[in-house]
Design an enzyme around this catalytic site. Structure first.
Site, PDB file in Angstrom:
ATOM      1  N   LYS A 252       0.929  -1.224   0.221  1.00 57.07           N
ATOM      2  CA  LYS A 252       0.049  -0.076   0.070  1.00 57.07           C
ATOM      3  C   LYS A 252       0.839   1.210   0.059  1.00 57.07           C
ATOM      4  O   LYS A 252       1.990   1.358   0.694  1.00 57.07           O
ATOM      5  CB  LYS A 252      -1.027  -0.163   1.379  1.00 57.07           C
TER       6      LYS A 252
ATOM      7  N   SER B 246      -9.852  -1.066   6.730  1.00 57.04           N
ATOM      8  CA  SER B 246      -9.349  -0.929   5.501  1.00 57.04           C
ATOM      9  C   SER B 246      -8.521  -2.208   4.752  1.00 57.04           C
ATOM     10  O   SER B 246      -8.230  -2.214   3.684  1.00 57.04           O
ATOM     11  CB  SER B 246      -8.441   0.276   5.334  1.00 57.04           C
TER      12      SER B 246
ATOM     13  N   SER C  87      -9.867   1.436   2.566  1.00 58.72           N
ATOM     14  CA  SER C  87      -9.057   2.095   2.121  1.00 58.72           C
ATOM     15  C   SER C  87      -7.988   1.484   1.260  1.00 58.72           C
ATOM     16  O   SER C  87      -7.315   2.002   0.175  1.00 58.72           O
ATOM     17  CB  SER C  87      -8.350   3.380   2.710  1.00 58.72           C
TER      18      SER C  87
HETATM   19  N1  GLN Z   1     -13.286   3.486   6.341  1.00 56.19           N
HETATM   20  C1  GLN Z   1     -12.652   3.863   7.479  1.00 56.19           C
HETATM   21  C2  GLN Z   1     -12.190   5.531   7.261  1.00 56.19           C
HETATM   22  O1  GLN Z   1     -12.521   5.945   6.432  1.00 56.19           O
HETATM   23  C3  GLN Z   1     -11.409   2.999   7.780  1.00 56.19           C
HETATM   24  C4  GLN Z   1     -10.369   3.444   6.921  1.00 56.19           C
HETATM   25  C5  GLN Z   1      -9.274   2.538   7.390  1.00 56.19           C
HETATM   26  O2  GLN Z   1      -9.264   1.537   7.986  1.00 56.19           O
HETATM   27  N2  GLN Z   1      -8.039   3.147   7.077  1.00 56.19           N
HETATM   28  O3  GLN Z   1     -11.726   5.999   8.425  1.00 56.19           O
END
Ligand code: GLN
Length: 485
Positions: free
Chosen positions: A78, A177, A153
């Site tokens: 990532k 995510s 994400s």
């Molecule tokens: N969807 C969640 C957020 O937007 C989790 C994102 C993540 O785990 N990085 O904060």
């Protein structure tokens, strides 16, 4: 084209170790697959093909090394993990040209284990989102249906693994995510216990919630990756100094006798799509047939989890992102005439809408007039939520429920940020409580034809048990096909 891309990491690692497959062939195969699929999937921000081939050649000239469990295996990261000499963007314009001078600990561990990094994956900007639509660069398609999102994400990481472009990817999980894109893309995603894997060199979003973890095409692959990643790191004071068990040795159990699975009623009720419920229930029934006992448990604070999470995550984000000011890091507006003007315009140009929204909200909940009303209260709810889990684990070994109420949705469908936040309802509690969570693909939804993930959560540092149970279930389910691309 060879079908080597359909193999799992574990299968390929064996071929590489035996010399049946050269590291160069493994890398070239992945690069060919990227070439064949990337125009549709768009999973990768950077492909480090030349460097990867050069490294593979050098490795081949030495021959395989039995002490390196990932010797020659092509892997994607990532794009918020610092990579020495390789651009690391967080999918943000503000870090468009940021080239770190060091590797994240997770990255050095992979390299030491012989892995070959072939690219950096797309993501929601600064890991804020659930669909990868918040990337400042481009949108990633779900390999199962490129009109749909891969989840977020870590959507690029999910898509690249599901498309067969690499054998594993690293994601990060602050509120789901890793698990959400794993579920949407039909692969395995494991968020370890907070502190299990060093966060050094991960560009922070919500530091008390963030964890790095593997995204793979099988449970055994996840175990193999975690074995390399786990462990104390003096460079991350929140990484915990407890022994790392032998995760691979935990695999291969015959049945689930003696295992008790808790089913939280809050996860199995209203709001859950019928096709998700059906696929998840069938997997639970399979676990029962394999000897597991199921019990109802209560996670009564689930309704408060989203509000609690978004207060804490935004507060931490506002603080973490203050370093991107155009002076120490990040894009700078060179035309600004005064200092304040330079800060404001650099950050306005550099950050996308969602990131700005969160910085503003996070600053607000931390401001002196509102700190007690929001942040302090959220911190208390977080503590209670952890107690809910502790109570549940008096009754069961692991908790099982859906990862998300729906399968992958169409790009553009959730333009309202609040609708998007609701996608995290089942995943964020594990982050608030610091517990491990995992998504296992259990089939395809009968209406959408898209993958469905079943989520497991467990007590802190129970990854070996979680892998052991999920691998047994995986072996007894119909094999998950790969996306046709
Ligand atoms: N969807 C969640 C957020 O937007 C989790 C994102 C993540 O785990 N990085 O904060």
């Amino acid at each position: 084209m060879s079908d080597l891309y359909k193999k799992t990491l574990s299968e390929v690692a064996v071929k590489l170790q035996s010399g049946e497959l050269k590291a160069v062939e493994a890398v070239r195969n992945c690069l060919d697959r990227i070439e064949a699929t990337e125009s549709r999937v768009k999973a990768l921000i950077t492909v480090t093909g030349d460097e990867a081939l050069a490294l593979a050649e050098a490795m081949d000239s030495q021959g395989p090394d039995a002490n390196k469990p990932l010797w020659g295996v092509p892997i994607v990261l990532k794009d918020l993990l610092a990579t020495k000499g390789v651009r690391t963007t967080c999918a943000s314009k503000i870090l468009d040209n940021f080239v770190p001078f060091y590797d994240a600990t997770a990255v050095s561990k992979l390299r030491e284990a012989g892995a070959i990094i072939i690219g950096k994956a797309n993501m929601d900007e600064f890991a804020m989102g659930s669909s990868t639509e918040n990337s400042a660069f481009f949108q990633t398609g779900n390999p199962w249906d490129t009109d749909r999102v891969p989840g977020g994400s870590s959507g690029g990481s999910g898509a690249t693994v599901a498309a067969g472009q690499c054998y594993a990817a690293l994601g990060t999980d602050t509120g789901g995510s890793i698990r959400l894109p794993a579920s949407f893309c039909g692969i395995v995603g494991l968020k370890p216990t907070y502190g299990r894997v060093s966060r050094f060199g991960m560009i922070a979003y919500g530091s008390s919630l963030d964890q790095i973890g593997p995204m793979t095409r099988s449970v055994a692959d996840a175990a193999r990756m975690l074995q390399v990643l786990a462990g104390h790191d003096p460079k991350d004071s929140t990484s915990v100094d407890v022994d790392v068990p032998d995760y691979l040795a935990a695999l291969g159990r015959e049945n689930l006798d003696g295992v008790t699975i808790g089913l939280p009623e809050e996860y199995w009720g209203e709001g859950l799509d019928a096709e998700v419920e059906e696929a998840c229930k069938a997997a639970v029934a399979k676990m029962e047939a394999l000897g597991a006992k199921t019990v109802q448990v209560k996670l009564s604070l689930t309704d408060y989890a989203i509000a609690t999470y978004y207060i804490i995550a935004m507060a931490e984000a506002s603080s973490n992102l203050s370093r991107f000011d155009g002076v120490r890091f990040g894009h700078r507006n060179k035309d600004a005439s005064e200092l304040i003007d330079m800060y404001t315009s650099s950050r306005t140009e550099g950050f996308g809408d969602e990131v700005q929204r969160r910085i503003i909200m996070g600053t607000y909940v931390l401001s002196s007039g509102y700190y007690d009303a929001y942040y302090n209260k959220a911190a208390k709810v977080r503590r209670l939520l952890r107690e809910d889990f502790d109570k549940a684990f008096e009754q069961c070994d692991l908790i099982a429920g859906p990862v998300c109420p729906t399968t992958a949705f169409k790009a553009g469908e959730k333009a309202d940020p609040l609708q998007m936040y609701l996608m995290d309802i089942f995943t964020i509690s594990a982050n608030l409580a610091g517990l491990p969570g995992m998504s296992l693909p259990v089939g395809l939804g009968k209406d959408s034809g898209m993958p469905v993930g079943l989520q497991f959560m467990g007590p802190a540092f129970c990854e070996a048990d979680m892998l052991s149970v999920t691998e047994c279930l995986e072996r007894n389910l119909d094999p998950m096909p790969m996306a046709e691309l």
